[in-house]
Design a protein around this motif. Structure first.
Motif, short mmCIF file in Angstrom:
data_model
loop_
_atom_site.label_atom_id
_atom_site.label_comp_id
_atom_site.label_asym_id
_atom_site.label_seq_id
_atom_site.Cartn_x
_atom_site.Cartn_y
_atom_site.Cartn_z
N ILE A 107 13.14 37.65 -0.13
CA ILE A 107 12.24 37.47 1.01
C ILE A 107 10.79 37.66 0.60
N HIS A 108 10.55 38.45 -0.44
CA HIS A 108 9.19 38.70 -0.93
C HIS A 108 8.50 37.39 -1.32
N THR A 109 9.17 36.60 -2.15
CA THR A 109 8.58 35.34 -2.62
C THR A 109 8.35 34.38 -1.47
N LEU A 110 9.29 34.31 -0.54
CA LEU A 110 9.16 33.40 0.60
C LEU A 110 7.93 33.74 1.44
N VAL A 111 7.80 34.99 1.84
CA VAL A 111 6.68 35.39 2.70
C VAL A 111 5.35 35.24 1.95
N LYS A 112 5.33 35.63 0.69
CA LYS A 112 4.10 35.50 -0.10
C LYS A 112 3.67 34.05 -0.23
N PHE A 113 4.64 33.17 -0.47
CA PHE A 113 4.35 31.74 -0.60
C PHE A 113 3.68 31.20 0.66
N LEU A 114 4.24 31.49 1.83
CA LEU A 114 3.69 30.99 3.09
C LEU A 114 2.36 31.66 3.42
N ARG A 115 2.30 32.96 3.26
CA ARG A 115 1.08 33.72 3.59
C ARG A 115 -0.12 33.24 2.78
N LYS A 116 0.11 32.89 1.54
CA LYS A 116 -0.96 32.45 0.64
C LYS A 116 -1.53 31.10 1.03
#
Length: 277
Positions: free
Chosen positions: A184-193
């Motif tokens: 979930i870390h990579t998913l949220v970071k990808f969208l947030r960025k």
């Protein structure tokens, strides 16, 4: 082990197929056996009072994306690509993510050449996926968010290679990472960025301490599903298109990877020569 070997071979076959621009005429069949379409998901999102959070806190309507009409070419392309992906996945559940992404591209690129050959329109499609993916995160629907992030990342990579020509090859491990249901870390970071609002700041604080994961591309790797902490993996130093957990796994996979690696290296050499000319 046999299933894992098949998954590894499927992933490699999908990468090789990325070099082939095949035309597919299955558009008339795509209404059968598809999962919930992106259009249906978006219809829910466009009902403002159905949103579970206070949208007035976001200064960018739809998280930086201006809603499109159903007649808009970019809207139609986004839905067609999504439907083509799910159609391909429904035919045979054993097909890899990359195989289905490539099939979706081939099934839509000619019909929507006006979008596919225009980087500005592609950016609109990508933003459309990102904004809807963000909303799904806020609603707790991580699987739908992951699917849209996967589409966005793949089209980002294709645009960088084919239109902007800022990189030589599609980075497949990056697509696998954002597609990983255990990360979930990579998913949220990808969208947030990628969104201009701060709607995912709170969620990112919640997940930023969870482990980011990656894969060992050796189908014989003894690690369960070949998945491990990303910081413990490394890229093939020649092509940087596959990752491994150890030198032993890289050596064991070389007999399979070599034919693809040579092709990738040749593509990189052509790209670098073109940049310097």
């Amino acid at each position: 082990m046999g299933r894992k070997r098949n998954q590894g071979k499927a992933r490699k076959a999908a990468k090789a197929k990325a070099k082939v621009e095949a035309d597919e005429s299955n558009n008339d069949q795509m209404t059968n056996g598809r999962q919930q379409s992106l259009a249906a998901q978006t219809q829910q999102l466009q009902v403002g009072n159905a949103w579970p959070h206070d949208t007035t806190k976001c200064s960018h309507m739809f998280h930086g994306f201006d809603p499109l009409s159903v007649e808009d070419m970019c809207f139609q392309y986004a839905n067609a690509f999504s439907d083509a992906y799910y159609y391909e996945a429904s035919i045979d559940g054993g097909k890899s993510i990359l195989h289905c992404l490539i099939a979706a591209k081939n099934a839509t690129k000619d019909r929507f050449a006006e979008v596919w050959n225009n980087s500005a329109k592609m950016e609109i499609v990508i933003s459309y996926y990102l904004s809807n993916g963000t909303q799904h995160i806020l609603e707790g629907n991580d699987d739908s968010a992951r699917a849209l992030a996967k589409f966005a990342r793949y089209l980002e990579q294709c645009t960088a290679v084919g239109l902007k020509q800022t990189q030589a090859l599609v980075n497949f491990p990056k697509i696998d990472e954002v597609s990983n249901s255990s990360d979930i870390h990579t998913l949220v970071k990808f969208l947030r960025k990628r969104i201009p609002c701060k709607c995912l700041d709170k969620k990112y604080k919640e997940v930023k301490d969870t482990t980011k994961l990656s894969f060992c591309y050796n189908p014989e790797c003894t690690i369960p599903v070949g998945q491990l902490e990303r910081s413990k993996t490394f890229y093939c130093s020649r092509c940087r298109c596959e990752t491994y957990c150890s030198r032993e796994c890289q050596k064991a996979d070389w007999i399979n990877h070599k034919q693809y690696c040579d092709k990738y290296v040749a593509e990189i050499a052509k790209f670098e020569a073109k940049k310097q000319s």
